[in-house]
Design a protein around this motif. Structure first.
Motif, PDB file in Angstrom:
ATOM      1  N   ILE A   9       0.531  -1.400  -0.033  1.00 29.30           N
ATOM      2  CA  ILE A   9      -0.538  -0.344   0.193  1.00 29.30           C
ATOM      3  C   ILE A   9       0.838   1.307  -0.368  1.00 29.30           C
ATOM      4  O   ILE A   9       0.623   2.098  -0.510  1.00 29.30           O
ATOM      5  CB  ILE A   9      -1.399  -0.057   1.483  1.00 29.30           C
ATOM      6  N   GLU A  13       1.055   3.960  -2.790  1.00 20.34           N
ATOM      7  CA  GLU A  13       1.445   5.431  -2.242  1.00 20.34           C
ATOM      8  C   GLU A  13       1.810   6.543  -3.312  1.00 20.34           C
ATOM      9  O   GLU A  13       2.311   6.881  -3.372  1.00 20.34           O
ATOM     10  CB  GLU A  13       0.474   5.734  -0.979  1.00 20.34           C
ATOM     11  N   HIS A  17       2.191   9.214  -6.224  1.00 21.04           N
ATOM     12  CA  HIS A  17       2.353  10.519  -6.404  1.00 21.04           C
ATOM     13  C   HIS A  17       4.293  11.339  -6.544  1.00 21.04           C
ATOM     14  O   HIS A  17       4.424  10.633  -5.538  1.00 21.04           O
ATOM     15  CB  HIS A  17       2.283  11.507  -5.102  1.00 21.04           C
ATOM     16  N   ARG A 354      -5.423  13.096   3.262  1.00 22.21           N
ATOM     17  CA  ARG A 354      -5.967  11.420   3.113  1.00 22.21           C
ATOM     18  C   ARG A 354      -6.399  11.124   4.944  1.00 22.21           C
ATOM     19  O   ARG A 354      -6.948  10.438   4.831  1.00 22.21           O
ATOM     20  CB  ARG A 354      -4.782  10.057   3.166  1.00 22.21           C
ATOM     21  N   ARG A 356      -9.551  11.510   5.608  1.00 20.94           N
ATOM     22  CA  ARG A 356     -11.200  10.959   5.389  1.00 20.94           C
ATOM     23  C   ARG A 356     -11.004   9.460   5.188  1.00 20.94           C
ATOM     24  O   ARG A 356     -11.407   8.364   5.606  1.00 20.94           O
ATOM     25  CB  ARG A 356     -11.502  11.347   3.733  1.00 20.94           C
ATOM     26  N   GLU A 357      -9.205   8.883   4.324  1.00 21.03           N
ATOM     27  CA  GLU A 357      -9.125   7.687   4.060  1.00 21.03           C
ATOM     28  C   GLU A 357      -8.682   7.329   5.138  1.00 21.03           C
ATOM     29  O   GLU A 357      -9.711   6.170   5.706  1.00 21.03           O
ATOM     30  CB  GLU A 357      -8.099   8.015   3.040  1.00 21.03           C
ATOM     31  N   ILE A 360     -12.291   6.110   7.268  1.00 20.69           N
ATOM     32  CA  ILE A 360     -12.631   4.999   6.718  1.00 20.69           C
ATOM     33  C   ILE A 360     -11.504   3.507   7.185  1.00 20.69           C
ATOM     34  O   ILE A 360     -12.935   2.518   7.831  1.00 20.69           O
ATOM     35  CB  ILE A 360     -12.972   5.046   5.203  1.00 20.69           C
ATOM     36  N   CYS A 361     -10.798   3.895   6.630  1.00 16.11           N
ATOM     37  CA  CYS A 361      -9.835   2.753   7.386  1.00 16.11           C
ATOM     38  C   CYS A 361     -10.295   2.079   8.847  1.00 16.11           C
ATOM     39  O   CYS A 361     -10.039   1.040   9.146  1.00 16.11           O
ATOM     40  CB  CYS A 361      -8.301   3.102   6.864  1.00 16.11           C
ATOM     41  N   LYS A 362      -9.683   3.214  10.094  1.00 10.43           N
ATOM     42  CA  LYS A 362     -10.827   3.031  11.099  1.00 10.43           C
ATOM     43  C   LYS A 362     -12.094   2.709  11.691  1.00 10.43           C
ATOM     44  O   LYS A 362     -12.351   1.862  12.265  1.00 10.43           O
ATOM     45  CB  LYS A 362     -10.222   4.273  12.170  1.00 10.43           C
ATOM     46  N   ILE A 371      -2.950   2.026  11.306  1.00  8.45           N
ATOM     47  CA  ILE A 371      -2.170   2.894  10.344  1.00  8.45           C
ATOM     48  C   ILE A 371      -1.145   3.517  11.393  1.00  8.45           C
ATOM     49  O   ILE A 371      -0.461   3.904  10.161  1.00  8.45           O
ATOM     50  CB  ILE A 371      -3.505   4.274  11.125  1.00  8.45           C
ATOM     51  N   GLN A 374       1.200   1.846   8.664  1.00  2.00           N
ATOM     52  CA  GLN A 374       1.073   1.773   7.195  1.00  2.00           C
ATOM     53  C   GLN A 374       2.117   3.849   7.333  1.00  2.00           C
ATOM     54  O   GLN A 374       2.532   4.258   6.002  1.00  2.00           O
ATOM     55  CB  GLN A 374       0.010   2.025   6.864  1.00  2.00           C
ATOM     56  N   PRO A 445     -12.161   8.253  14.798  1.00  2.00           N
ATOM     57  CA  PRO A 445     -12.455   8.214  13.418  1.00  2.00           C
ATOM     58  C   PRO A 445     -13.596   9.129  13.141  1.00  2.00           C
ATOM     59  O   PRO A 445     -13.589   9.211  11.674  1.00  2.00           O
ATOM     60  CB  PRO A 445     -13.015   6.651  14.184  1.00  2.00           C
ATOM     61  N   LEU A 449     -13.599  10.812   9.688  1.00  2.00           N
ATOM     62  CA  LEU A 449     -14.371  10.867   8.719  1.00  2.00           C
ATOM     63  C   LEU A 449     -15.470  12.223   7.806  1.00  2.00           C
ATOM     64  O   LEU A 449     -15.831  12.370   7.384  1.00  2.00           O
ATOM     65  CB  LEU A 449     -15.644   9.667   9.233  1.00  2.00           C
ATOM     66  N   ARG A 450     -15.855  12.753   9.457  1.00  2.00           N
ATOM     67  CA  ARG A 450     -16.663  14.252   9.233  1.00  2.00           C
ATOM     68  C   ARG A 450     -15.119  15.132   8.246  1.00  2.00           C
ATOM     69  O   ARG A 450     -16.430  16.054   7.082  1.00  2.00           O
ATOM     70  CB  ARG A 450     -17.069  14.686  10.308  1.00  2.00           C
TER      71      ARG A 450
ATOM     72  N   LEU B  56     -17.434   3.997  16.906  1.00  2.00           N
ATOM     73  CA  LEU B  56     -16.603   4.767  16.560  1.00  2.00           C
ATOM     74  C   LEU B  56     -16.511   5.505  17.831  1.00  2.00           C
ATOM     75  O   LEU B  56     -15.516   6.474  17.719  1.00  2.00           O
ATOM     76  CB  LEU B  56     -17.093   5.790  15.515  1.00  2.00           C
ATOM     77  N   ARG B  83     -15.186  -3.147  15.544  1.00  2.00           N
ATOM     78  CA  ARG B  83     -15.843  -2.926  14.333  1.00  2.00           C
ATOM     79  C   ARG B  83     -15.607  -3.415  13.446  1.00  2.00           C
ATOM     80  O   ARG B  83     -16.520  -3.933  11.655  1.00  2.00           O
ATOM     81  CB  ARG B  83     -15.175  -1.496  13.764  1.00  2.00           C
ATOM     82  N   LEU B  97     -11.910   3.728  -0.846  1.00  2.00           N
ATOM     83  CA  LEU B  97     -10.813   4.163  -0.546  1.00  2.00           C
ATOM     84  C   LEU B  97     -10.560   4.337  -2.537  1.00  2.00           C
ATOM     85  O   LEU B  97     -10.578   3.338  -3.302  1.00  2.00           O
ATOM     86  CB  LEU B  97      -9.807   3.527  -0.195  1.00  2.00           C
ATOM     87  N   TYR B 112      -7.435  -6.122   7.742  1.00  2.00           N
ATOM     88  CA  TYR B 112      -7.203  -6.158   8.775  1.00  2.00           C
ATOM     89  C   TYR B 112      -7.376  -6.837   9.734  1.00  2.00           C
ATOM     90  O   TYR B 112      -6.701  -7.058  10.803  1.00  2.00           O
ATOM     91  CB  TYR B 112      -7.990  -4.216   8.949  1.00  2.00           C
TER      92      TYR B 112
END
Lengths: 452, 241
Positions: A9, A13, A17, A354, A356-357, A360-362, A371, A374, A445, A449-450, B56, B83, B97, B112
């Protein structure tokens, strides 16, 4: 398995870029390249210096130098005869820890001529046969002086190849070996017969250049008279000095060139040098003490001599190398530091992009640790790739540096240094990634996400 | 036996010195296999409720039991694992993604969970077949329509075989007929025995589910259970009223 996926991953990434990643890596690339090539050049320098040191006579050679009479003995300085053959004989008799004792009687500003050709050799010295072992000379053509030559002060000499090149032409130009044995030359206008010639001495680098028939990179004509650069300028070069030597019997020098000096119709008997070699390096201390005791007797207790060992030279070399290493290392370290800051900067920007990503992953079950790993792995991958590119670049850099500033010493790439450079820059990647990774792992998270 | 048990759950934020009770003493039971909608206007606390139910976020007061486990004081690492294994999320904005293919997106929860590559691929293809997208596995999310992306998100939510699926306005970003198809998909999942909680502000969508929880000012104001009322047995009740 997870680790492998995370690395994949991370690579993806970086690939997404490309341009940004390469710019980021640049700091590490330059840091590693400068570290490795600096180390290679310094190593080459070190080798060159040690090579030259050995060419000058090896590590076990000790020079007995003239020294100013100490102040407290100043009133009786005329009582000391200076360094003479008497010292040499005394040393040979009474200092059993000395392996070789070699007297030298030199002369300054000598002009050597053959026909209309004149030339100034590096040294013209009257010597004994011991000089061969002392200064590590090997005869290639002809013979060395005999006892008869010494006894009768015959006008004979043995020359280095440099003298031959200057007076008879070099084999490179002539295309054949030139052996001027039996020829006559004039040393300060006194006729001498050449009876022998030494081997040609040169550094590893010169040998390669000559054998491959390449143009010597140090001889490049830049405009104006030819010049040499780098460590080992022409009159500094130990090999040049060695090849441009003329030796004659000690008595010939004494009788033929010292007649105008001295007192009571005796030519000046002082020697310009007494070189000694000790039986082994382990007994260097005791041997020098022996020599000192002997000389104290012959010099009537006046301490107008001093020993200079090659150890001092080695220390000197090591000091120079250490300084070069230190300054190069600091520059490379700074470059790596800047590279690390660049990586941290990019990683911070990248996790901001990232957020937001990450959210999502969380949400789908990534733990803070995964994380963290990563982001950290991404940073390490960048620095590791940068380090590999740096290794590749270091070869180019060395080539470039030796193009713009040729030296006589081939740079030596060292695997150990490469390994250290890679490990160090990887560590820089870890450190640089730490803060962004912790920041990303701590994101809640919901707010992630927001975001956006 | 209830799958989820909330007892006196409160969530209190302090925002600029002002205390906001996003959730105020809510108690709820959700059983296995239920299809529940949580409805309320924006700012009512329904999102907070979903976050807390979906592990969450943690409540300020009160206890939560999920699948016989108290989770209100679990660590963030434990919450992440819950989760991952027990909960599936479907979001309004799909939240796929963008750099990964459909297949990789669906595989991610299993990555995960530490599941091996071959099993991941097989199970992903299974759920993609379930949402009728197995022929798009190699596409990227931006090559798909909104409805298709949401179906991928549903596949991702289902792939770890969770106990409970949360859908936060799953049709909010779709044109109406696609939204209906998504709702239909949820309904069929429900009929297969999945526990599904649908969060929405739209009463029309909430009307699809047998049970409806209305949130107002952080409190569970009104509960309508159409099963208890017998409404789900009326002809045409399953359709949009």
């Amino acid at each position: 398995m997870i680790l492998f996926n995370t690395i994949l991953i991370g690579l993806k990434e970086i690939w997404t870029h490309k341009f940004r990643s390469i710019l980021t890596m640049l700091g590490i690339v330059l840091g590693v390249a400068s570290l490795v090539s600096m180390a290679a050049i310094v190593k080459g320098m070190e080798n060159g210096m040690k090579e030259a040191l050995i060419a000058m006579g090896g590590l076990d050679k000790v020079l007995i130098e003239q020294q100013k009479v100490p102040v407290h003995q100043n009133h009786m300085r005329d009582m000391s005869p200076g360094r003479t053959l008497k010292d040499v004989h005394a040393l040979m008799q009474s200092a059993p820890l000395l392996k070789v004792v070699s007297p030298e009687m030199g002369m300054d500003r000598v002009v050597v001529a053959r026909g209309a050709k004149t030339y100034r050799p590096s040294e013209v010295v009257g010597v004994w046969k011991a000089v061969l072992e002392m200064n590590l000379y090997e005869l290639q053509h002809g013979r060395f002086f005999t006892e008869l030559d010494e006894e009768n002060a015959h006008s004979v000499c043995v020359i280095g190849t440099g003298v031959r090149d200057e007076l008879f032409g070099s084999p490179q130009e002539a295309g054949r070996e030139i052996v001027p044995i039996g020829e006559e030359i004039r040393i300060n206008d006194q006729p001498f017969t050449i009876v022998g010639m030494f081997k040609h001495y040169e550094s590893e680098m010169d040998r390669k250049v000559r054998e491959e028939g390449l143009k010597d990179p140090t001889q490049q004509q830049v405009g104006g008279p030819s010049r040499q650069r780098g460590w080992g300028r022409k009159n500094w070069n130990a090999f040049w000095r060695k090849n441009n030597t003329i030796y004659m019997p000690l008595n010939s020098m004494w009788v033929r060139f010292r007649a105008a000096t001295g007192t009571n119709n005796v030519p000046d008997p002082t020697l310009t040098d007494i070189d000694i070699k000790v039986a082994s390096m382990e007994v260097l201390g005791p041997a020098l003490q022996q020599a000192r005791n002997v000389l104290m007797v012959t010099h009537h207790g006046i301490e107008d001599f001093n020993f200079r060992t090659q150890e001092n030279q080695i220390e000197d070399i090591n000091k120079r190398i250490k300084n070069a290493r230190l300054s190069g290392g600091i520059i490379a370290g700074l470059s790596l530091l800047v590279g690390g800051i660049g990586i941290m900067n990019i990683m911070l920007a990248s996790i901001n992009e990232r957020i937001r990503e990450i959210g999502i992953c969380k949400a789908i079950g990534a733990t803070g640790l995964s994380i963290f790993l990563q982001i950290l792995i991404e940073s390490v991958v960048i620095s590791f790739l940068g380090a590999l590119m740096g290794l590749a670049a270091s070869k180019g850099l060395i080539f470039f540096l030796s193009e713009i500033s040729p030296t006589q010493n081939t740079p030596i790439l060292q695997g150990q240094v490469m390994l250290i450079a890679v490990l160090f820059s990887t560590a820089v990647g870890v450190v640089a990634g730490l803060f962004p990774a912790i920041k990303a792992a701590r994101l809640s998270p919901i707010s992630a996400l927001r975001y956006g | 036996m209830a799958l989820v048990e909330l007892r006196n759950v409160s969530k209190i934020y302090t925002l600029g010195g002002e205390t906001i009770r996003a959730l105020d003493d809510v108690s709820l039971d959700i059983g296995v296999g239920e299809f529940v909608s949580v409805i309320g206007p924006s700012g009512s606390g329904k999102s907070t409720l979903m976050h807390i139910l979906g592990c969450l976020d943690s409540p300020t007061h009160g206890t939560i039991k999920l699948d016989d486990r108290m989770i209100h004081d679990a660590s963030s690492r434990e919450l992440a694992q819950i989760r991952n294994r027990k909960i599936g999320f479907v979001f309004q904005f799909f939240n796929l993604l963008p750099k990964m293919t459909v297949l990789q997106n669906v595989e991610l929860p299993m990555v995960y969970a530490g599941i091996g590559g071959r099993e991941r691929r097989e199970r992903s293809m299974e759920v993609l077949k379930l949402v009728n997208l197995d022929n798009r596995a190699k596409h990227r999310p931006n090559q798909l329509s909104g409805g298709q992306q949401q179906r991928v998100a549903i596949a991702r939510a289902l792939v770890n075989n969770p106990k409970i699926v949360f859908a936060d306005e799953p049709t909010g970003n779709l044109v109406s007929h696609t939204g209906e198809a998504i709702l239909e998909l949820f309904r069929s999942l429900s009929s297969q025995g999945r526990t599904i909680i649908l969060v929405t502000h739209d009463p029309e969508i909430a009307a699809v589910t047998p049970r409806r929880i209305e949130i107002r000012d952080g409190k569970a104001a009104l509960e309508v259970d159409r099963r208890l009322a017998g409404l789900d047995r009326l002809p045409g009740a399953a359709a949009v009223p």
